[in-house]
Design an enzyme around this catalytic site. Structure first.
Site, PDB file in Angstrom:
ATOM      1  N   CYS A 268      12.274 -39.036  28.888  1.00  0.00           N
ATOM      2  CA  CYS A 268      13.546 -38.552  29.428  1.00  0.00           C
ATOM      3  C   CYS A 268      14.352 -39.734  29.985  1.00  0.00           C
ATOM      4  O   CYS A 268      14.928 -40.475  29.205  1.00  0.00           O
ATOM      5  CB  CYS A 268      13.297 -37.462  30.460  1.00  0.00           C
ATOM      6  SG  CYS A 268      14.716 -36.386  30.641  1.00  0.00           S
TER       7      CYS A 268
ATOM      8  N   HIS B 215      10.069 -33.765  27.690  1.00  0.00           N
ATOM      9  CA  HIS B 215       8.889 -34.153  28.491  1.00  0.00           C
ATOM     10  C   HIS B 215       7.618 -33.668  27.786  1.00  0.00           C
ATOM     11  O   HIS B 215       7.150 -32.555  28.063  1.00  0.00           O
ATOM     12  CB  HIS B 215       8.961 -33.509  29.879  1.00  0.00           C
ATOM     13  CG  HIS B 215      10.018 -34.074  30.754  1.00  0.00           C
ATOM     14  ND1 HIS B 215       9.773 -35.066  31.675  1.00  0.00           N
ATOM     15  CD2 HIS B 215      11.338 -33.799  30.851  1.00  0.00           C
ATOM     16  CE1 HIS B 215      10.898 -35.368  32.306  1.00  0.00           C
ATOM     17  NE2 HIS B 215      11.857 -34.606  31.827  1.00  0.00           N
TER      18      HIS B 215
ATOM     19  N   GLU C 199       4.680 -34.361  28.305  1.00  0.00           N
ATOM     20  CA  GLU C 199       3.532 -34.228  29.214  1.00  0.00           C
ATOM     21  C   GLU C 199       3.287 -32.797  29.680  1.00  0.00           C
ATOM     22  O   GLU C 199       2.177 -32.472  30.100  1.00  0.00           O
ATOM     23  CB  GLU C 199       3.701 -35.152  30.428  1.00  0.00           C
ATOM     24  CG  GLU C 199       4.794 -34.769  31.423  1.00  0.00           C
ATOM     25  CD  GLU C 199       6.170 -35.346  31.097  1.00  0.00           C
ATOM     26  OE1 GLU C 199       6.424 -35.657  29.922  1.00  0.00           O
ATOM     27  OE2 GLU C 199       6.998 -35.449  32.023  1.00  0.00           O
TER      28      GLU C 199
HETATM   29  N1  GLN Z   1      18.357 -38.305  35.167  1.00  0.00           N
HETATM   30  C1  GLN Z   1      18.286 -38.127  33.744  1.00  0.00           C
HETATM   31  C2  GLN Z   1      19.069 -36.903  33.280  1.00  0.00           C
HETATM   32  O1  GLN Z   1      19.376 -36.031  34.069  1.00  0.00           O
HETATM   33  C3  GLN Z   1      16.852 -38.025  33.273  1.00  0.00           C
HETATM   34  C4  GLN Z   1      16.166 -36.781  33.757  1.00  0.00           C
HETATM   35  C5  GLN Z   1      14.679 -36.841  33.641  1.00  0.00           C
HETATM   36  O2  GLN Z   1      14.107 -37.904  33.446  1.00  0.00           O
HETATM   37  N2  GLN Z   1      14.012 -35.706  33.775  1.00  0.00           N
HETATM   38  O3  GLN Z   1      19.372 -36.798  32.136  1.00  0.00           O
END
Ligand code: GLN
Length: 613
Positions: free
Chosen positions: A407, A534, A536
């Site tokens: 992300c 994600h 994970e």
């Molecule tokens: N801050 C970034 C976004 O909102 C990444 C978010 C995250 O890593 N979950 O896109």
């Protein structure tokens, strides 16, 4: 389990905690669920968090550990991750009850006029709402099969005696009466400290805690006693006498080398028999079959060849903040027969400002990064440490060290590439530089800047592979598409994608519109992968998440063999044009959320390099 009239009776196991928090109640509850599942029962779970937040989405990982994300986009307590991993199930946002959710539902009903003429009170309105919620959610199938589960494990967060949990305790006392004897079993997880000076286990805190439980109308069937060493029979007898719990229902949960031993620890002390007897199920189920878990726990104990992963993040002093990432790395390491060692690197320590102000700290951070076999930049929000993460991504790219960006970690890889390779020195994400003239990561068109709770792109979304022979497609078994969980507000600027691709960065996974970048890879690198989702959140012991497996395989010299195994079937490359969806703007395209579809390891295991295995 069949009642007259053929309606299946749901069985409930309530797990409460006593004396102190952080005992590993979540892992204990998950292990109990697993033990019952091993007896061929279908198990679901509910976690009760007695805080006022509606969900965990707005809470700091510093205070509560990671925010776990479900398929339906629910942002929930990390214990739901334990349940999903241990039981291999998929929960819904309603499986996490908070005080905020309950009060909101009662207040909404009051405003609608559902209680017209009545005074709305904690008892009976809040307590009824809690019981109705539990009964409704317990019936939702979570294992992909039809029909409701057999047993619902309910974990009550916090410790007996907390003011916040009082309405829940009252509701659960009423609930045990409502569902009737033979359908409700209460397991109290308590601490039996062993005082260093005398080396003697002390039962008094547990006695007090059980007295507190009884005074609130809850009667424990089983005591699960956490301690550093195995409790001998005299201690168990004393607990039995003072707590009025049969001797055979007192289980000693002592420290073990890794948490996968806990189900067999419970089984060896016949905890399942005590639970099944309390639930009138003893004669209808099979003996627990736990062999795969026991094998895995023993295999994990024997791993000695290390694989070192640098975790470059913000919350490096609190491993719970990245719990699912650590689990995913662990599952992948066990699959590659490597002992996982985490090198925690605080991103700010890599930055030039630290190098100038505190050169030793900066040097230590660099040593930690350089001694790792792989680099992970996990998800995150806010600008602290961003430049340090960009430095780590650049180091991994230039030195051909396996890299996985999750992300924010993917967005970091894109920013780094745009700056270093495209020469756009000042490009950035508008999250960190809102007025950037040439941003490579931008705010999503459908996002909200005024409301923070539940307004991100959340939950299960589809990614279509664009290149058949890329590493990510092969690691995912050459499927056309995959469904993974998301939690973000920003994304790669689609206008900059052609430039980045021309310069060698390959966007190998995109959404159905082809406009949203989901996976990025660098073909010229042994393993340089970023994912907007994600991965994970869907890892399982014995079934590691694909991109983590790729990372650890690359870090331990096994990637070629792994990829050869998955070659054979060619992935079908998806084209947004063929799908009939507009390939242009995606703000108004309705994205279908797939809702069909195992914490805190507490003090169970000694900390190993900051990681509870
Ligand atoms: N801050 C970034 C976004 O909102 C990444 C978010 C995250 O890593 N979950 O896109």
């Amino acid at each position: 389990m069949q009642k007259a009239g053929n309606k299946k009776e749901m069985k409930y196991v309530l797990v409460t905690g006593g004396v102190v928090s952080g005992l590993g109640k979540g892992v204990t509850a998950s292990s109990i669920g697993l033990l019952l599942q091993a007896c061929d029962l279908r198990v679901t779970s509910i976690k009760i968090d007695p805080y006022l937040n509606t969900d965990a989405g707005t809470m700091s990982p510093f205070e509560h550990g990671e925010v776990f994300v479900l398929d339906d986009g629910g942002e929930v307590d990390l214990d739901l991750g334990n349940y999903e991993r241990f039981l291999d199930i998929k929960l819904t946002r309603d499986n996490n009850i908070t005080t905020g959710k309950i009060y909101q539902s009662v207040i909404d009903k009051e405003r609608k006029g559902d209680y017209l003429g009545k005074t709305v009170q904690v008892v009976p309105h809040i307590t009824d709402a809690i019981q109705d919620w539990i009964e409704r959610v317990a019936a939702i199938p979570v294992d992909g099969k039809e029909g409701s589960p057999d047993v619902c494990v309910i974990e009550l967060g916090g410790t007996i005696g907390d003011i916040e949990s009082m309405p829940f305790i009252e509701a659960l006392g009423q609930f045990s009466y409502r569902v009737g004897a033979g359908n409700f079993c209460l397991i109290h997880v308590s601490l039996v400290p062993v005082l260093n000076v005398v080396g003697e286990p002390k039962t008094k805190p547990t006695q007090h805690s059980v007295r507190g439980l009884r005074s609130l109308g809850l009667i424990p069937n089983i005591l699960a006693c956490r301690s550093t060493m195995e409790l001998d029979i005299n201690v168990k007898e004393k607990l039995s006498r003072f707590c009025h719990v049969p001797l055979e229902n007192i289980v000693s949960l002592y420290d073990v080398p890794n948490i996968w031993h806990i189900p067999s620890l419970l089984r060896d002390q016949k905890a399942h028999e005590a639970i099944l007897k309390a639930l009138n199920l003893f004669s209808v189920v099979r003996k627990p079959a736990l062999d795969p878990w026991i094998d895995m726990a023993l295999r994990c104990d024997k791993l000695h060849e290390p694989v070192r992963v640098a975790m470059v993040g913000k919350y490096t002093c609190l491993s719970d903040a990245y719990l699912s990432v650590l689990k995913a790395l662990l599952h992948a390491s066990v699959a590659c027969r490597r002992k996982l060692v985490i090198n925690w690197v605080s991103a700010t320590d890599l930055e030039t400002a630290t190098a100038l102000e505190s050169p030793e700290i900066n040097r230590a951070a660099w040593n930690s990064l350089k001694s790792a076999d792989a680099v992970v930049v996990p998800g995150g929000f806010g600008d602290r440490g961003v430049e340090g993460k960009i430095i780590a991504a650049k180091y991994a790219r230039e030195n051909k060290i396996p890299y996985l960006g999750i992300c924010l970690g993917m967005q970091i890889a894109v920013i780094e590439y745009a700056r270093s390779v495209l020469g756009l020195k000042n490009t950035n994400s508008t999250e960190f530089d809102p007025n950037n003239k040439n941003p490579c990561v931008i705010f999503m068109p459908e996002g909200s800047k005024t409301h923070m709770g539940g307004t991100m792109r959340l939950g299960s979304r589809r990614t279509y592979f664009q290149v058949a022979d890329c590493k990510s497609a092969q690691l995912y078994g050459n499927q056309t598409f995959i469904d993974e969980r998301h939690r973000h507000r920003y994304e790669v600027n689609p206008d900059m994608v052609p430039q980045l691709e021309k310069a060698g960065l390959s966007f190998t996974g995109k959404d159905e519109t082809g406009q949203r970048m989901e996976i990025v890879e660098l073909h010229s690198h042994p393993y340089y992968v970023g994912a907007q989702f994600h991965p994970e959140f869907k890892t399982r012991p014995g079934k590691p998440s694909a991109l983590f497996l790729g990372l650890i395989a690359a870090a331990s010299g096994q990637l070629d063999v792994l990829l050869k195994k998955s070659v054979g079937t060619k992935a079908n490359v998806y084209s947004p044009l063929k799908s009939g969806l507009s390939p242009h703007r995606y703000g108004n395209v309705k994205v279908k959320v797939n809702v069909k579809s195992g914490s805190f390891d507490g003090m169970y295991c000694k900390k190993n390099n900051g990681l509870h295995v």
